[in-house]
Design a protein around this motif. Structure first.
Motif, short mmCIF file in Angstrom:
data_model
loop_
_atom_site.label_atom_id
_atom_site.label_comp_id
_atom_site.label_asym_id
_atom_site.label_seq_id
_atom_site.Cartn_x
_atom_site.Cartn_y
_atom_site.Cartn_z
N UNK A 39 44.10 41.78 37.85
CA UNK A 39 43.16 40.66 38.01
C UNK A 39 42.73 40.51 39.47
N UNK A 40 43.69 40.64 40.39
CA UNK A 40 43.37 40.50 41.80
C UNK A 40 42.47 41.64 42.31
N UNK A 41 42.73 42.85 41.85
CA UNK A 41 41.91 43.99 42.28
C UNK A 41 40.50 43.88 41.69
N UNK A 42 40.39 43.51 40.42
CA UNK A 42 39.06 43.34 39.82
C UNK A 42 38.27 42.24 40.53
N UNK A 43 38.93 41.14 40.82
CA UNK A 43 38.26 40.05 41.54
C UNK A 43 37.82 40.47 42.93
N UNK A 44 38.65 41.25 43.61
CA UNK A 44 38.30 41.75 44.94
C UNK A 44 37.10 42.69 44.87
#
Length: 122
Positions: A39-44
């Motif tokens: 989730x954090x990588x996709x959001x970034x």
């Protein structure tokens, strides 16, 4: 009126974060928080694309997607909690890997998204 855009983006981002976490984590039989990392990588990545295309969009899009959706999709607090939980149960190597992967992957995804958006806008 701008706060409504942030709320609307967050109303999509928060459930998307939860569903992403559950979808990814259900496929891994490990204590490592793959769902939060994803989730954090996709959001970034999404924020990098949005920031890279900043010259093309208006500020309302940034409020809706950048602040609202990406702010709710990514989660520093859950990342911190899960990393400290790993330390607490003695999985220090997992905690260190989570720290390194989250930072490098998040920054890398943002950079790639930004570069792609910049390349597409020229």
């Amino acid at each position: 009126m701008t706060w409504l855009l942030v709320i609307a983006g967050a109303a999509v981002g928060a459930p998307l974060r939860y569903l992403t976490d559950r979808f990814v984590q259900a496929r891994h039989d490990t204590a490592f928080p793959w769902g939060t990392l994803t989730a954090n990588v996709l959001g970034s990545l999404l924020l990098g694309v949005l920031t890279g295309a900043a010259t093309l969009g208006d500020h309302r899009l940034h409020l809706l997607i950048g602040t609202g959706l990406c702010g709710a999709l990514t989660t520093y607090s859950t990342f911190s909690y899960e990393t400290l939980q790993l330390v607490g149960v003695g999985a220090r190597l997992y905690a260190l890997i989570n720290l390194a992967l989250t930072l490098t992957s998040g920054l890398g995804a943002f950079s790639v998204g930004h570069a792609v958006a910049q390349a597409m806008s020229t």
